[in-house]
Scaffold this motif. Structure first.
Motif, PDB file in Angstrom:
ATOM      1  N   ILE A 111       0.870  -1.178   0.000  1.00 17.95           N
ATOM      2  CA  ILE A 111       0.000   0.000   0.000  1.00 17.95           C
ATOM      3  C   ILE A 111       0.901   1.221   0.000  1.00 17.95           C
ATOM      4  O   ILE A 111       1.810   1.338   0.832  1.00 17.95           O
ATOM      5  N   VAL A 112       0.658   2.134  -0.919  1.00 20.43           N
ATOM      6  CA  VAL A 112       1.533   3.290  -1.089  1.00 20.43           C
ATOM      7  C   VAL A 112       0.757   4.581  -0.839  1.00 20.43           C
ATOM      8  O   VAL A 112      -0.329   4.786  -1.383  1.00 20.43           O
ATOM      9  N   ASP A 113       1.341   5.439  -0.009  1.00 19.03           N
ATOM     10  CA  ASP A 113       0.873   6.811   0.153  1.00 19.03           C
ATOM     11  C   ASP A 113       1.433   7.553  -1.051  1.00 19.03           C
ATOM     12  O   ASP A 113       2.591   7.946  -1.076  1.00 19.03           O
ATOM     13  N   TYR A 118      -2.669   5.032  -3.147  1.00 16.47           N
ATOM     14  CA  TYR A 118      -3.683   6.036  -2.829  1.00 16.47           C
ATOM     15  C   TYR A 118      -3.123   7.419  -3.107  1.00 16.47           C
ATOM     16  O   TYR A 118      -1.987   7.727  -2.751  1.00 16.47           O
ATOM     17  N   CYS A 119      -3.923   8.249  -3.757  1.00 13.41           N
ATOM     18  CA  CYS A 119      -3.539   9.641  -3.977  1.00 13.41           C
ATOM     19  C   CYS A 119      -4.795  10.497  -3.991  1.00 13.41           C
ATOM     20  O   CYS A 119      -5.904   9.982  -4.148  1.00 13.41           O
ATOM     21  N   GLY A 165      -1.139  -2.930 -10.761  1.00 15.11           N
ATOM     22  CA  GLY A 165      -1.695  -2.439  -9.505  1.00 15.11           C
ATOM     23  C   GLY A 165      -2.840  -1.491  -9.734  1.00 15.11           C
ATOM     24  O   GLY A 165      -3.256  -1.235 -10.866  1.00 15.11           O
ATOM     25  N   ASP A 166      -3.365  -0.979  -8.630  1.00 16.29           N
ATOM     26  CA  ASP A 166      -4.525  -0.088  -8.666  1.00 16.29           C
ATOM     27  C   ASP A 166      -4.180   1.266  -8.072  1.00 16.29           C
ATOM     28  O   ASP A 166      -3.496   1.348  -7.054  1.00 16.29           O
ATOM     29  N   VAL A 167      -4.699   2.302  -8.706  1.00 15.88           N
ATOM     30  CA  VAL A 167      -4.614   3.652  -8.161  1.00 15.88           C
ATOM     31  C   VAL A 167      -5.996   3.994  -7.638  1.00 15.88           C
ATOM     32  O   VAL A 167      -6.985   3.885  -8.364  1.00 15.88           O
TER      33      VAL A 167
END
Length: 147
Positions: free
Chosen positions: A4-6, A30-31, A42-44
């Motif tokens: 999981i990416v900030d 997530y943005c 992956g998913d944004v």
């Protein structure tokens, strides 16, 4: 296990994406609505642009053994409390042993700035940062598979 990416101000997305794909892991970035991120793997997920909206989404969504990528010490502390693994985009792994000192230094820097003082600016990203991110992200992935 997921990554999981900030995604707000997160350099190294291509390295993270490659590691997730090579290890067949779910990747969620997530943005807020003011950032444009495109992934091949992956998913944004877009969230509202409110104060710390991405940070709150990341901390709420992470679970035990997830790998969270964030440069925010507060998010790192919350995710560590949920037994997730946390790494920053420069490749530093946050642990229960080092997060307290980082939070304390952030607090001191905020007090200095509030009083009109100056603190150091972040240094420019280097190829060593990229190498450290890849090496330590792969370390977290491999050690997670052993558990």
């Amino acid at each position: 296990m997921r990554i999981i990416v900030d995604g707000d101000a997160c350099p190294g997305i291509s390295i993270i994406e490659r590691c997730a794909k090579d290890n067949n892991l779910d990747l969620i970035v997530y943005c807020d609505i003011h950032h444009y991120i495109v992934l091949d793997y992956g998913d944004v997920k877009i969230v509202d642009s409110g104060f710390q909206s991405v940070d709150m989404k990341v901390s709420n969504e992470c679970k035990e053994n997830d790998i969270v990528v964030s440069q925010d010490y507060g998010i790192a502390a919350i995710c560590l409390g949920k037994r997730a693994h946390v790494i920053n985009p420069r490749g530093t792994i946050y642990t229960n042993d080092n997060i307290g000192g980082m939070l304390e230094q952030r607090h001191i820097s905020q007090k200095i700035r509030k009083a009109g003082g100056r603190t150091h600016n972040a240094r420019k990203r280097t190829s060593e940062d990229d190498e450290r991110l890849k090496k330590n992200l792969l370390f977290l992935i491999k050690s997670n598979f052993k558990e």
